[in-house]
Design a protein around this motif. Structure first.
Motif, PDB file in Angstrom:
ATOM      1  N   HIS A 132       0.763  -1.356  -0.066  1.00 31.74           N
ATOM      2  CA  HIS A 132       0.038  -0.008   0.020  1.00 31.74           C
ATOM      3  C   HIS A 132       0.773   1.392   0.023  1.00 31.74           C
ATOM      4  N   ALA A 133       1.901   1.487   1.003  1.00 30.59           N
ATOM      5  CA  ALA A 133       2.714   2.549   0.874  1.00 30.59           C
ATOM      6  C   ALA A 133       3.577   3.017  -0.320  1.00 30.59           C
ATOM      7  N   VAL A 134       4.245   2.020  -0.768  1.00 28.37           N
ATOM      8  CA  VAL A 134       5.254   2.224  -2.032  1.00 28.37           C
ATOM      9  C   VAL A 134       4.370   2.674  -3.190  1.00 28.37           C
ATOM     10  N   PRO A 135       3.362   2.209  -3.669  1.00 31.50           N
ATOM     11  CA  PRO A 135       2.804   2.761  -4.792  1.00 31.50           C
ATOM     12  C   PRO A 135       2.244   4.509  -4.442  1.00 31.50           C
ATOM     13  N   ILE A 136       1.877   4.711  -3.312  1.00 36.80           N
ATOM     14  CA  ILE A 136       1.615   5.942  -3.205  1.00 36.80           C
ATOM     15  C   ILE A 136       2.875   6.853  -3.078  1.00 36.80           C
ATOM     16  N   LEU A 137       3.892   6.280  -2.486  1.00 33.63           N
ATOM     17  CA  LEU A 137       5.097   7.366  -2.526  1.00 33.63           C
ATOM     18  C   LEU A 137       5.514   7.310  -3.854  1.00 33.63           C
ATOM     19  N   GLN A 138       5.833   6.218  -4.659  1.00 38.25           N
ATOM     20  CA  GLN A 138       6.027   6.576  -6.020  1.00 38.25           C
ATOM     21  C   GLN A 138       5.385   7.411  -7.030  1.00 38.25           C
ATOM     22  N   ALA A 139       4.137   7.530  -6.602  1.00 37.45           N
ATOM     23  CA  ALA A 139       3.253   8.152  -7.379  1.00 37.45           C
ATOM     24  C   ALA A 139       3.566   9.897  -7.052  1.00 37.45           C
ATOM     25  N   TYR A 140       4.386  10.237  -6.048  1.00 36.49           N
ATOM     26  CA  TYR A 140       4.702  11.649  -5.538  1.00 36.49           C
ATOM     27  C   TYR A 140       6.333  11.718  -5.855  1.00 36.49           C
ATOM     28  N   GLY A 141       6.867  10.625  -6.320  1.00 33.81           N
ATOM     29  CA  GLY A 141       8.528  10.563  -6.488  1.00 33.81           C
ATOM     30  C   GLY A 141       9.217  10.909  -4.879  1.00 33.81           C
ATOM     31  N   PHE A 142       8.469  10.202  -4.110  1.00 33.33           N
ATOM     32  CA  PHE A 142       9.252  10.102  -2.408  1.00 33.33           C
ATOM     33  C   PHE A 142       9.718   8.993  -2.494  1.00 33.33           C
ATOM     34  N   THR A 143      10.770   8.801  -1.313  1.00 34.53           N
ATOM     35  CA  THR A 143      11.404   7.826  -0.798  1.00 34.53           C
ATOM     36  C   THR A 143      11.355   7.451   0.553  1.00 34.53           C
ATOM     37  N   ALA A 144      11.655   6.391   1.156  1.00 34.01           N
ATOM     38  CA  ALA A 144      11.510   6.404   2.442  1.00 34.01           C
ATOM     39  C   ALA A 144      12.267   5.139   3.044  1.00 34.01           C
ATOM     40  N   THR A 145      12.237   5.036   4.262  1.00 31.69           N
ATOM     41  CA  THR A 145      12.979   3.812   5.228  1.00 31.69           C
ATOM     42  C   THR A 145      12.253   2.884   5.674  1.00 31.69           C
ATOM     43  N   ALA A 146      12.385   1.805   5.513  1.00 31.02           N
ATOM     44  CA  ALA A 146      11.576   0.543   6.355  1.00 31.02           C
ATOM     45  C   ALA A 146      12.452  -0.055   6.946  1.00 31.02           C
ATOM     46  N   TYR A 147      12.329  -0.008   8.421  1.00 33.68           N
ATOM     47  CA  TYR A 147      13.287  -0.613   9.577  1.00 33.68           C
ATOM     48  C   TYR A 147      12.522  -2.156   9.805  1.00 33.68           C
ATOM     49  N   VAL A 148      13.279  -2.987   9.551  1.00 34.51           N
ATOM     50  CA  VAL A 148      12.929  -4.399   9.620  1.00 34.51           C
ATOM     51  C   VAL A 148      13.438  -5.203  10.690  1.00 34.51           C
ATOM     52  N   VAL A 149      12.813  -6.130  11.200  1.00 34.77           N
ATOM     53  CA  VAL A 149      13.380  -7.078  12.284  1.00 34.77           C
ATOM     54  C   VAL A 149      13.970  -8.078  11.638  1.00 34.77           C
ATOM     55  N   ALA A 150      15.160  -8.300  11.739  1.00 37.30           N
ATOM     56  CA  ALA A 150      15.973  -9.316  11.199  1.00 37.30           C
ATOM     57  C   ALA A 150      15.848 -10.654  11.028  1.00 37.30           C
ATOM     58  N   ASP A 151      15.397 -11.162  12.338  1.00 40.75           N
ATOM     59  CA  ASP A 151      14.997 -12.560  12.701  1.00 40.75           C
ATOM     60  C   ASP A 151      13.931 -12.824  12.330  1.00 40.75           C
ATOM     61  N   LEU A 152      12.739 -11.789  12.011  1.00 37.71           N
ATOM     62  CA  LEU A 152      11.319 -12.247  11.955  1.00 37.71           C
ATOM     63  C   LEU A 152      10.797 -11.834  10.385  1.00 37.71           C
ATOM     64  N   LEU A 153      11.419 -11.843   9.552  1.00 27.97           N
ATOM     65  CA  LEU A 153      11.258 -11.720   8.132  1.00 27.97           C
ATOM     66  C   LEU A 153      10.263 -12.759   7.881  1.00 27.97           C
ATOM     67  N   GLY A 154       9.376 -12.522   7.068  1.00 26.35           N
ATOM     68  CA  GLY A 154       8.191 -13.394   6.716  1.00 26.35           C
ATOM     69  C   GLY A 154       7.508 -13.970   7.709  1.00 26.35           C
ATOM     70  N   ARG A 155       7.535 -13.324   8.960  1.00 23.89           N
ATOM     71  CA  ARG A 155       6.613 -13.844  10.089  1.00 23.89           C
ATOM     72  C   ARG A 155       5.421 -12.642  10.654  1.00 23.89           C
ATOM     73  N   ASP A 156       4.957 -12.695  11.792  1.00 24.18           N
ATOM     74  CA  ASP A 156       4.183 -11.600  11.958  1.00 24.18           C
ATOM     75  C   ASP A 156       4.466 -10.947  13.357  1.00 24.18           C
ATOM     76  N   ASN A 157       3.740 -10.018  13.630  1.00 25.38           N
ATOM     77  CA  ASN A 157       4.321  -8.969  14.822  1.00 25.38           C
ATOM     78  C   ASN A 157       3.840  -9.616  16.218  1.00 25.38           C
ATOM     79  N   ASP A 158       4.209 -10.814  16.560  1.00 24.61           N
ATOM     80  CA  ASP A 158       3.709 -11.469  17.716  1.00 24.61           C
ATOM     81  C   ASP A 158       4.136 -10.850  19.092  1.00 24.61           C
ATOM     82  N   TRP A 159       5.041  -9.640  19.024  1.00 25.36           N
ATOM     83  CA  TRP A 159       5.381  -8.899  19.946  1.00 25.36           C
ATOM     84  C   TRP A 159       4.148  -7.814  20.641  1.00 25.36           C
ATOM     85  N   ASP A 160       3.129  -7.535  19.632  1.00 23.09           N
ATOM     86  CA  ASP A 160       2.087  -6.777  20.050  1.00 23.09           C
ATOM     87  C   ASP A 160       1.128  -7.823  20.397  1.00 23.09           C
TER      88      ASP A 160
END
Length: 304
Positions: A132-160
């Motif tokens: 959802h975010a990337v297509p909107i950002l691209q439409a405006y020529g914006f960039t961004a930083t995504a901070y990812v959790v190295a050991d949890l890629l492909g899993r879910d947010n079980d800390w919440d």
């Protein structure tokens, strides 16, 4: 503790295929292609762990997002709907501002051309960033930083524990995002708050998360984001010594500087007038932080 929202999230120790079109990619901040080869030790930064960007210089305005999606239940207020997010990006665009990654923001400021830039960050690495975010950002020529959790890629947010389960970006998606120019930063190994951890655990959270993500993206990872926004001096020193160039916190504090950059929480209720107010509050907190820092320095000089 998320001081912008005044609420706390408890600190507890994939998606099918590619969601990026073949031509996807922001118009600026091109990807780095030099691959960091594995080594016994990562380089140690020579930068101080705290302090302002420069004498009297204001800290950059960096917006903090988490998830861009539609949720019926959102107790932690982490989610912004795609429609609201598009309105917020349109507001920035109409005001002559451009959203960029923290990497691009700091480089531009160092070159004296970052006045109209706003940092855009997305914590936790939710899969809906790509959807959802990337297509909107691209439409405006914006960039961004995504901070990812190295050991949890492909899993879910079980800390919440009380929030909805949200899928996290897979390793493949993270690699695709990095290859098309989006900055990938570290959010630690397992979304664990850093203050109070033993030195060896701090080193693992910072060093090993960076090493793991560099293997995924095939290039350098230079930004870090403190889980829960929780930071103390040992945490900033661990991040610096792990070789990062910068790190994001949330609140203004005595540690505010390159390794504890303050950010502004943005939620689904934030329209134009609330964003203007938050911009003003950021400036006010900048002023107060620097006044306090100056007073401390003056007292230290007087005590010598």
């Amino acid at each position: 503790m998320d001081v912008e929202r005044g609420s706390a999230r408890p600190a507890r120790p994939g998606v099918r295929g590619s969601v990026l079109p073949a031509s996807a990619g922001p118009r600026t901040d091109p990807p780095r292609t030099d691959v960091l080869r594995p080594s016994a030790r990562l380089p140690r930064s020579r930068r101080p762990a705290a302090g302002p960007p420069g004498p009297g210089a204001p800290h950059p305005w960096i917006l903090m997002y988490h998830s861009v999606a539609v949720e019926q239940e959102d107790p932690y207020r982490l989610t912004v709907s795609p429609e609201r997010f598009a309105d917020q990006m349109d507001w920035l665009h109409r005001r002559g501002r451009r959203g960029v990654s923290v990497r691009e923001l700091l480089r531009a400021r160092a070159a004296g051309r970052g006045d109209r830039l706003v940092g855009l960050t997305f914590d936790d690495g939710y899969a809906d960033f790509a959807r959802h975010a990337v297509p909107i950002l691209q439409a405006y020529g914006f960039t961004a930083t995504a901070y990812v959790v190295a050991d949890l890629l492909g899993r879910d947010n079980d800390w919440d524990t009380e929030g909805p389960r949200k899928k996290l970006l897979t390793g493949r998606q993270v690699a695709e995002l990095a290859a098309t120019g989006w900055e990938i930063g570290s959010h630690g190994l397992g979304h664990q708050a850093l203050p109070g951890l033993p030195a060896e655990v701090l080193a693992a959270q910072t060093r090993e998360s960076r090493r793991a993500l560099e293997e995924v993206v095939g290039g350098p990872v230079t930004g870090f984001c403190y889980p829960y926004g929780a930071v103390d001096l040992p945490a900033t020193l661990a991040v610096r010594d792990a070789g990062y160039d910068h790190a994001c916190a949330i609140a203004h504090s005595p540690l505010t500087g390159r390794y504890a950059l303050p950010r502004c929480y943005v939620g689904d209720r934030d329209g134009a007038w609330r964003l203007r107010a938050k911009r003003g509050r950021h400036r006010l907190r900048d002023t107060v932080t620097e006044l306090r820092r100056s007073r401390v320095a003056t007292r230290r000089e007087a005590g010598r």
